[in-house]
Design a protein around this motif. Structure first.
Motif, PDB file in Angstrom:
ATOM      1  N   LYS A   1       0.860  -1.163   0.131  1.00  0.00           N
ATOM      2  CA  LYS A   1       0.069  -0.029  -0.043  1.00  0.00           C
ATOM      3  C   LYS A   1       0.864   1.106   0.079  1.00  0.00           C
ATOM      4  O   LYS A   1       0.623   2.082  -0.664  1.00  0.00           O
ATOM      5  CB  LYS A   1      -0.936   0.090   1.245  1.00  0.00           C
ATOM      6  N   ALA A   2       1.990   1.335   0.680  1.00  0.00           N
ATOM      7  CA  ALA A   2       2.897   2.410   0.992  1.00  0.00           C
ATOM      8  C   ALA A   2       3.572   2.549  -0.424  1.00  0.00           C
ATOM      9  O   ALA A   2       3.718   3.787  -0.930  1.00  0.00           O
ATOM     10  CB  ALA A   2       3.954   2.142   1.843  1.00  0.00           C
ATOM     11  N   VAL A   3       3.847   1.360  -1.234  1.00  0.00           N
ATOM     12  CA  VAL A   3       4.509   1.606  -2.524  1.00  0.00           C
ATOM     13  C   VAL A   3       3.657   2.227  -3.619  1.00  0.00           C
ATOM     14  O   VAL A   3       4.034   2.896  -4.298  1.00  0.00           O
ATOM     15  CB  VAL A   3       5.034   0.170  -3.002  1.00  0.00           C
ATOM     16  N   LEU A   4       2.295   1.699  -3.343  1.00  0.00           N
ATOM     17  CA  LEU A   4       1.400   2.254  -4.410  1.00  0.00           C
ATOM     18  C   LEU A   4       1.148   3.699  -4.134  1.00  0.00           C
ATOM     19  O   LEU A   4       1.053   4.623  -5.083  1.00  0.00           O
ATOM     20  CB  LEU A   4       0.230   1.783  -4.379  1.00  0.00           C
ATOM     21  N   ILE A   5       1.352   4.311  -2.836  1.00  0.00           N
ATOM     22  CA  ILE A   5       1.088   5.707  -2.465  1.00  0.00           C
ATOM     23  C   ILE A   5       2.204   6.571  -3.048  1.00  0.00           C
ATOM     24  O   ILE A   5       2.142   7.447  -3.550  1.00  0.00           O
ATOM     25  CB  ILE A   5       0.839   5.914  -1.057  1.00  0.00           C
ATOM     26  N   LEU A   6       3.455   5.780  -2.467  1.00  0.00           N
ATOM     27  CA  LEU A   6       4.632   6.542  -3.234  1.00  0.00           C
ATOM     28  C   LEU A   6       4.360   6.868  -4.718  1.00  0.00           C
ATOM     29  O   LEU A   6       5.132   7.883  -5.331  1.00  0.00           O
ATOM     30  CB  LEU A   6       5.795   5.685  -2.749  1.00  0.00           C
ATOM     31  N   LYS A   7       4.240   5.734  -5.462  1.00  0.00           N
ATOM     32  CA  LYS A   7       4.247   5.596  -6.783  1.00  0.00           C
ATOM     33  C   LYS A   7       3.267   6.742  -7.304  1.00  0.00           C
ATOM     34  O   LYS A   7       3.636   7.347  -8.559  1.00  0.00           O
ATOM     35  CB  LYS A   7       3.810   4.278  -7.544  1.00  0.00           C
ATOM     36  N   THR A   8       2.151   7.020  -6.939  1.00  0.00           N
ATOM     37  CA  THR A   8       1.388   7.832  -7.159  1.00  0.00           C
ATOM     38  C   THR A   8       1.688   9.321  -6.856  1.00  0.00           C
ATOM     39  O   THR A   8       1.532  10.072  -7.831  1.00  0.00           O
ATOM     40  CB  THR A   8      -0.272   7.558  -6.332  1.00  0.00           C
ATOM     41  N   GLU A   9       2.255   9.473  -5.805  1.00  0.00           N
ATOM     42  CA  GLU A   9       2.650  10.767  -5.611  1.00  0.00           C
ATOM     43  C   GLU A   9       3.999  11.246  -6.231  1.00  0.00           C
ATOM     44  O   GLU A   9       3.935  12.291  -6.906  1.00  0.00           O
ATOM     45  CB  GLU A   9       3.228  10.843  -3.967  1.00  0.00           C
ATOM     46  N   ILE A  10       4.923  10.177  -6.665  1.00  0.00           N
ATOM     47  CA  ILE A  10       6.057  10.622  -7.680  1.00  0.00           C
ATOM     48  C   ILE A  10       5.595  10.804  -9.068  1.00  0.00           C
ATOM     49  O   ILE A  10       5.963  11.875  -9.721  1.00  0.00           O
ATOM     50  CB  ILE A  10       7.065   9.155  -7.573  1.00  0.00           C
ATOM     51  N   LEU A  11       4.439  10.304  -9.430  1.00  0.00           N
ATOM     52  CA  LEU A  11       3.787  10.254 -10.888  1.00  0.00           C
ATOM     53  C   LEU A  11       3.049  11.772 -10.722  1.00  0.00           C
ATOM     54  O   LEU A  11       3.207  12.276 -11.895  1.00  0.00           O
ATOM     55  CB  LEU A  11       2.810   9.345 -11.432  1.00  0.00           C
ATOM     56  N   LYS A  12       2.509  12.212  -9.837  1.00  0.00           N
ATOM     57  CA  LYS A  12       1.901  13.346  -9.799  1.00  0.00           C
ATOM     58  C   LYS A  12       2.982  14.440 -10.090  1.00  0.00           C
ATOM     59  O   LYS A  12       2.773  15.599 -10.406  1.00  0.00           O
ATOM     60  CB  LYS A  12       1.157  13.751  -8.291  1.00  0.00           C
ATOM     61  N   ASN A  13       4.368  14.416  -9.473  1.00  0.00           N
ATOM     62  CA  ASN A  13       5.152  15.340  -9.342  1.00  0.00           C
ATOM     63  C   ASN A  13       6.052  15.414 -10.507  1.00  0.00           C
ATOM     64  O   ASN A  13       6.487  15.549 -11.306  1.00  0.00           O
ATOM     65  CB  ASN A  13       6.143  15.298  -8.203  1.00  0.00           C
TER      66      ASN A  13
END
Length: 71
Positions: free
Chosen positions: A59-71
């Protein structure tokens, strides 16, 4: 450097509403900093459910991936 250390052992005393399975310790080493805990012995007080640990890790990996793709 990236390293994962872990120890997994069977948990015979599963509490109600918990997943039946293995417990263990997990420790990450990233750029000479450590996160988590790794103990050679099997001490229940410091162990976590392997299933819940993997669930929250992914779940943390998916959140980080989403946040990185936003920036």
């Amino acid at each position: 450097m990236f390293k994962i250390s872990f120890k997994i052992f069977e948990n015979d005393s599963v509490e109600e509403m918990e997943l039946n399975g293995a417990d263990g310790y997990f420790q990450f080493e990233i750029d000479n900093k450590t996160y988590g805990i790794f103990i050679p012995e099997e001490i229940d007080e410091f162990s976590v459910s392997v299933y819940w640990w993997l669930y929250y890790f992914l779940k943390a990996v998916l959140i980080l991936k989403t946040e990185i793709l936003k920036n």
